[in-house]
Scaffold this motif. Structure first.
Motif, mmCIF file in Angstrom:
data_model
loop_
_atom_site.group_PDB
_atom_site.id
_atom_site.type_symbol
_atom_site.label_atom_id
_atom_site.label_comp_id
_atom_site.label_asym_id
_atom_site.label_seq_id
_atom_site.Cartn_x
_atom_site.Cartn_y
_atom_site.Cartn_z
ATOM 1 N N ILE A 47 0.825 -1.203 0.000
ATOM 2 C CA ILE A 47 0.000 0.000 0.000
ATOM 3 C C ILE A 47 0.862 1.257 0.000
ATOM 4 N N GLU A 48 0.473 2.218 -0.833
ATOM 5 C CA GLU A 48 1.078 3.546 -0.867
ATOM 6 C C GLU A 48 -0.040 4.566 -0.657
ATOM 7 N N VAL A 49 0.147 5.498 0.250
ATOM 8 C CA VAL A 49 -0.869 6.520 0.489
ATOM 9 C C VAL A 49 -0.191 7.886 0.605
ATOM 10 N N VAL A 50 -0.868 8.906 0.111
ATOM 11 C CA VAL A 50 -0.293 10.252 0.126
ATOM 12 C C VAL A 50 -1.147 11.250 0.893
ATOM 13 N N SER A 51 -2.409 10.901 1.165
ATOM 14 C CA SER A 51 -3.278 11.810 1.919
ATOM 15 C C SER A 51 -4.471 11.038 2.455
ATOM 16 N N GLY A 52 -5.282 11.728 3.247
ATOM 17 C CA GLY A 52 -6.465 11.085 3.786
ATOM 18 C C GLY A 52 -7.475 12.106 4.264
ATOM 19 N N HIS A 53 -8.732 11.679 4.317
ATOM 20 C CA HIS A 53 -9.791 12.535 4.854
ATOM 21 C C HIS A 53 -10.879 11.630 5.422
ATOM 22 N N GLY A 54 -11.321 11.918 6.622
ATOM 23 C CA GLY A 54 -12.352 11.096 7.246
ATOM 24 C C GLY A 54 -11.926 9.655 7.366
ATOM 25 N N SER A 55 -12.688 8.758 6.778
ATOM 26 C CA SER A 55 -12.370 7.326 6.788
ATOM 27 C C SER A 55 -11.766 6.879 5.462
ATOM 28 N N THR A 56 -11.191 7.819 4.736
ATOM 29 C CA THR A 56 -10.666 7.541 3.399
ATOM 30 C C THR A 56 -9.174 7.830 3.319
ATOM 31 N N LEU A 57 -8.430 6.914 2.684
ATOM 32 C CA LEU A 57 -7.033 7.118 2.360
ATOM 33 C C LEU A 57 -6.898 7.262 0.858
ATOM 34 N N THR A 59 -4.367 7.188 -2.577
ATOM 35 C CA THR A 59 -3.125 6.651 -3.121
ATOM 36 C C THR A 59 -2.488 7.659 -4.079
ATOM 37 N N PRO A 60 -1.230 7.428 -4.497
ATOM 38 C CA PRO A 60 -0.567 8.379 -5.397
ATOM 39 C C PRO A 60 -1.309 8.637 -6.703
ATOM 40 N N ASP A 61 -2.066 7.651 -7.185
ATOM 41 C CA ASP A 61 -2.789 7.870 -8.449
ATOM 42 C C ASP A 61 -4.182 8.448 -8.240
ATOM 43 N N GLY A 62 -4.504 8.818 -7.000
ATOM 44 C CA GLY A 62 -5.793 9.433 -6.708
ATOM 45 C C GLY A 62 -6.894 8.463 -6.332
ATOM 46 N N SER A 63 -6.609 7.169 -6.329
ATOM 47 C CA SER A 63 -7.625 6.199 -5.916
ATOM 48 C C SER A 63 -7.901 6.327 -4.421
ATOM 49 N N GLU A 64 -9.127 5.984 -4.026
ATOM 50 C CA GLU A 64 -9.519 6.084 -2.628
ATOM 51 C C GLU A 64 -9.712 4.699 -2.015
ATOM 52 N N LEU A 65 -9.234 4.550 -0.779
ATOM 53 C CA LEU A 65 -9.367 3.310 -0.028
ATOM 54 C C LEU A 65 -10.174 3.569 1.230
ATOM 55 N N LEU A 66 -11.109 2.698 1.539
ATOM 56 C CA LEU A 66 -11.878 2.796 2.775
ATOM 57 C C LEU A 66 -11.010 2.256 3.904
ATOM 58 N N HIS A 79 -8.856 10.885 9.400
ATOM 59 C CA HIS A 79 -7.745 11.604 8.779
ATOM 60 C C HIS A 79 -8.158 13.043 8.478
ATOM 61 N N GLY A 80 -7.287 13.968 8.866
ATOM 62 C CA GLY A 80 -7.548 15.381 8.592
ATOM 63 C C GLY A 80 -8.677 15.973 9.396
ATOM 64 N N HIS A 81 -8.919 15.464 10.600
ATOM 65 C CA HIS A 81 -10.003 16.021 11.408
ATOM 66 C C HIS A 81 -9.682 17.473 11.761
ATOM 67 N N PRO A 82 -10.633 18.387 11.578
ATOM 68 C CA PRO A 82 -10.354 19.807 11.839
ATOM 69 C C PRO A 82 -9.859 20.087 13.250
ATOM 70 N N PRO A 417 -11.961 4.402 11.638
ATOM 71 C CA PRO A 417 -12.077 5.633 12.411
ATOM 72 C C PRO A 417 -13.459 5.765 13.035
ATOM 73 N N LEU A 418 -13.532 6.448 14.162
ATOM 74 C CA LEU A 418 -14.804 6.598 14.873
ATOM 75 C C LEU A 418 -15.779 7.494 14.131
ATOM 76 N N VAL A 419 -15.325 8.147 13.067
ATOM 77 C CA VAL A 419 -16.205 9.004 12.265
ATOM 78 C C VAL A 419 -16.821 8.236 11.094
ATOM 79 N N LEU A 420 -16.611 6.930 11.036
ATOM 80 C CA LEU A 420 -17.210 6.110 9.983
ATOM 81 C C LEU A 420 -18.718 6.336 9.920
ATOM 82 N N THR A 421 -19.252 6.440 8.707
ATOM 83 C CA THR A 421 -20.697 6.615 8.547
ATOM 84 C C THR A 421 -21.377 5.264 8.389
ATOM 85 N N ALA A 422 -22.689 5.261 8.556
ATOM 86 C CA ALA A 422 -23.444 4.022 8.371
ATOM 87 C C ALA A 422 -23.329 3.527 6.931
ATOM 88 N N GLU A 423 -23.291 4.442 5.982
ATOM 89 C CA GLU A 423 -23.152 4.058 4.582
ATOM 90 C C GLU A 423 -21.788 3.410 4.342
#
Length: 455
Positions: A47-57, A59-66, A79-82, A417-423
């Motif tokens: 796995i390679e990751v360059v950023s994250g937000h909420g429950s999402t990571l 990757t370098p090519d812009g793909s998102e991982l849960l 990730h990136g919680h204000p 992460p504890l911010v995971l949504t039901a969806e």
């Protein structure tokens, strides 16, 4: 320069390398393999990751991982919680030094006061601040030994309390893997309701409590160290009331109970503290991982007559630093303000129900856990543990867009992460079910997974 002063030599120009240009055509994973020591790696897929937000990571090519790991629960707020970003930015502007070793500052004192307020307990108490759960447990054990004058530490098989020092020597996972056990450690079985002995789980509990009683009656025990849920040993949830019965044995013999909440606490089990499920107040409680919101931070909360001495026996220069402790305060405040323990209970129930509803191709042993601390035990066709299937499953889940790891050999550790949504919880269940079916069908081979041995 005054007359007669010596002539100073010219300082040589050092040949500093250029640090900003990445090698052309070389992946981030390949660069890591060439530069970062393998001794600190536990890899399950490339796995390679360059950023994250909420429950999402990302990757370098812009793909998102849960993200269903939250970096082994360390990114509890995602990730990136204000709250984390703002606390860190404010603290970095004019930080008063880099630690609490020889000076005091508002963030470290405030965090200690916050922890005293949210951790149940009585009497005069203190808070140790460190960098990771490993040093919090190490210090708690050493302090208990000094305060009691005793050496024996009672711990549990398949436990994990740290990767350094005394804490490593009393971690069943490490000892069972070949690490040197602390010479004064005594390991007891941990009750596993899914795999009880021939006489049933209550008989197991009675036998474990009897063994604990015998060990503590020796008068040589400094402390008993226990996880409210056995995390790295396979996400095992003990029977209701086990912790309370164990604590009663400790109290009967006047032995300190150290409750390791590093991985399983701070909102993850549906309550702020995992030990609260059994209604106890351990003498010492240790924290790490989620407390720092991704920064190095740990804590131990316990009696002043244990944690106050010997002075200077736990020296970490940057422990209690203004950046980590400011973020720690923000994490605690956010857990309460956003009611994340309650959210973990609600969304965790959705996730557990979704997992149980999947088609596991006959390879599901059990879904267990509390809140957003869940384990999915995988078995072979005969119901025996299937570590190879677990290794292929987490690899396939990564290919399908989710990050999850396995513990205890054959159990998927699902700790988003504890911010995971039901969806997101519903999508997570579908991906994991799909991953197991594909892994069982041979879509991923053992040879493909072999370079990423995990545990």
């Amino acid at each position: 320069m005054t007359a007669g002063s010596p002539t100073l030599p010219t300082r040589p120009t050092l040949p500093y390398p250029t640090l900003t240009t990445a090698p052309a055509g070389v992946s981030l994973y390949e660069r890591d393999a060439r530069a970062v020591a393998g001794i600190e790696k536990l890899r399950f897929f490339p796995i390679e990751v360059v950023s994250g937000h909420g429950s999402t990571l990302v990757t370098p090519d812009g793909s998102e991982l849960l993200d269903l790991s939250a970096t082994w629960t360390a990114c509890g707020l995602g990730h990136g919680h204000p709250a984390v970003a703002e606390a860190l930015a404010r603290a970095a502007v004019d930080a008063p030094g880099a630690g609490g070793l020889s000076a005091v500052h508002p963030a470290s004192v405030g965090l200690a006061e916050d922890l005293l307020a949210v951790v149940p307990g009585s009497g005069d108490r203190r808070v140790y601040l460190g960098h990771a759960g490993s040093d919090a447990n190490d210090v708690a054990i050493r302090a208990a030994r000094h305060a009691t004058g005793q050496r024996t530490v009672v711990a549990f098989e398949h436990s994990y309390h740290g990767g350094v020092g005394v804490a490593m020597g009393v971690s069943g996972v490490h000892v069972e893997a070949g690490a040197e056990a602390d010479p004064d450690a005594v390991f007891l079985p941990y009750p596993n309701p899914f795999r009880p002995g021939p006489e049933g789980i209550e008989a197991d509990v009675v036998a474990i409590l009897a063994a604990a009683d015998e060990a503590l009656a020796s008068g040589t025990v400094a402390c008993l160290l226990v996880e409210p849920m056995l995390s790295d040993g396979g996400m095992v949830v003990p029977p209701d009331g086990f912790l309370a019965r164990l604590h009663e044995v400790c109290r009967r013999h006047g032995v300190l109970m150290i409750c390791d909440e590093v991985k399983v606490g701070l909102g993850r089990p549906g309550l702020l503290h995992a030990f609260a499920h059994d209604g106890i107040e351990p003498e010492i409680v240790t924290f790490g991982k989620a407390l720092g919101g991704g920064l190095p931070l740990s804590a131990a909360v316990g009696p002043a007559d244990v944690l106050d001495g010997p002075v200077g026996s736990a020296l970490l220069t940057t422990a209690g630093n203004p950046l980590s402790t400011a973020v720690g305060r923000a994490v605690l405040a956010t857990l309460v303000a956003e009611e994340l323990p309650q959210r973990a209970a609600t969304v965790g129930a959705v996730l557990a129900e979704g997992l149980r509803a999947q088609d596991w191709a006959g390879r599901l042993g059990e879904v267990r856990g509390r809140g957003l601390m869940l384990g999915v035990e995988l078995v072979d066709a005969d119901g025996a543990p299937d570590p190879a299937l677990a290794a292929r499953t987490v690899y396939r889940a990564w290919q399908l867009g989710a990050v999850v790891h396995y513990v205890g050999g054959n159990t998927l550790e699902v700790t988003p992460p504890l911010v995971l949504t039901a969806e997101e919880a519903a999508r997570a269940a579908e991906i994991l079910g799909w991953a197991v079916r594909d892994a069982a069908a041979g879509v991923v081979t053992d040879e493909e997974v072999a370079p990423y041995a995990g545990w």
